[in-house]
Enzyme design. Sequence first.
Site, mmCIF file in Angstrom:
data_model
loop_
_atom_site.group_PDB
_atom_site.id
_atom_site.type_symbol
_atom_site.label_atom_id
_atom_site.label_comp_id
_atom_site.label_asym_id
_atom_site.label_seq_id
_atom_site.Cartn_x
_atom_site.Cartn_y
_atom_site.Cartn_z
ATOM 1 N N HIS A 230 33.255 -11.757 -17.345
ATOM 2 C CA HIS A 230 34.272 -12.518 -18.064
ATOM 3 C C HIS A 230 35.624 -12.410 -17.360
ATOM 4 C CE1 HIS A 230 32.590 -13.539 -22.199
ATOM 5 N NE2 HIS A 230 31.569 -13.011 -21.551
ATOM 6 N N GLU B 34 31.835 -20.265 -21.371
ATOM 7 C CA GLU B 34 32.709 -20.467 -22.520
ATOM 8 C C GLU B 34 34.079 -20.909 -22.026
ATOM 9 O OE1 GLU B 34 31.763 -17.173 -21.809
ATOM 10 O OE2 GLU B 34 29.842 -17.188 -22.870
#
Length: 328
Positions: free
Chosen positions: A38, A106
Amino acid sequence: MTRYGYFLSTEEHGPAELLRQARMAEEAGFEALWISDHFHPWLDEQGQAPFAWSVIGALSQVTSLPIGTAVTCPLVRTHPAIVAQAAATSAVLTGGRFTLGVGTGEFLNEHIVDARWPPAAERLEMLEEAVGLIRRLFTGGLVTHRGEHYRLDTARLYTLPDEPPPIFMSGFGSKAATLAGRIADGFICMMPDADLVKEYRHSGGEGKPVQGGLKACWGPDEARARETARRIWGSDYLPGEANQLLPQPRQFRQLSQLVTDDMVAAQVPCGPDPGVHERALRAYADAGYDDVFVTQIGPDAGGFFDFYAGEVLPRLRGGRPAGPHDSP
């Protein structure tokens, strides 16, 4: 027999702590590692977001366990050619113990390069094209590509492992499972869904591995463990598509205020009862998963590893000793 691994959370821990946890995981008897990839954590409360690929390089030197990303998004923030280079180098460093897990990502992480966020169907198209490019680069040949979503100009990987790393694809619905069956060497799903496993296998994944993952919160007090899980990972329990569409951790924090401890308890094994943790992991094995990865929520990694080594892993393995931390 199901293999049990540990999931390294880059959202909660910095690089040095991730290395420490990897060593403890191996000592405790876990058989493989996942690592998240991430740019942002989901919530500021989690507090970290180191570059996963740097950590993977360091992990290769401190543990003998297989390592996989869960998962990398090769669509927007990071071009497929760069992901291919990072994965090939990681496979070399680990002596072939690396698996590239990919998914459609995302907005939380991908918006940072000021790019549009495609709808889900388009992201699946992009992922299929990206995986094809990565596989071509893994051959070591010169690759020029003019595709629907990506371009490459005479690109070639010079540092390659003896065998290309397998590519697993993450999915949460029927379309993703079907695509994974066509293009991936394995399937990743973060819920024990037997129907999705069947869909993957019927779409071309027969005989290929399926991996699942979950979070747990060990602690001597179950109520406090639930509160810890809600405070640090409340974003996980939001319904719908919020996890794919929100751009900032503060927005996840705002919505996470709607999450209750009871909502967390329904999905996360919390507290000191080994049976609770055993049942949560066994649900994945019963649903047809070959590998199950678990991560500890919160700061007490040492207590978690002692607990799992002494009480949970032996139960899952029918009493087989789990490692040097076993209870006497």
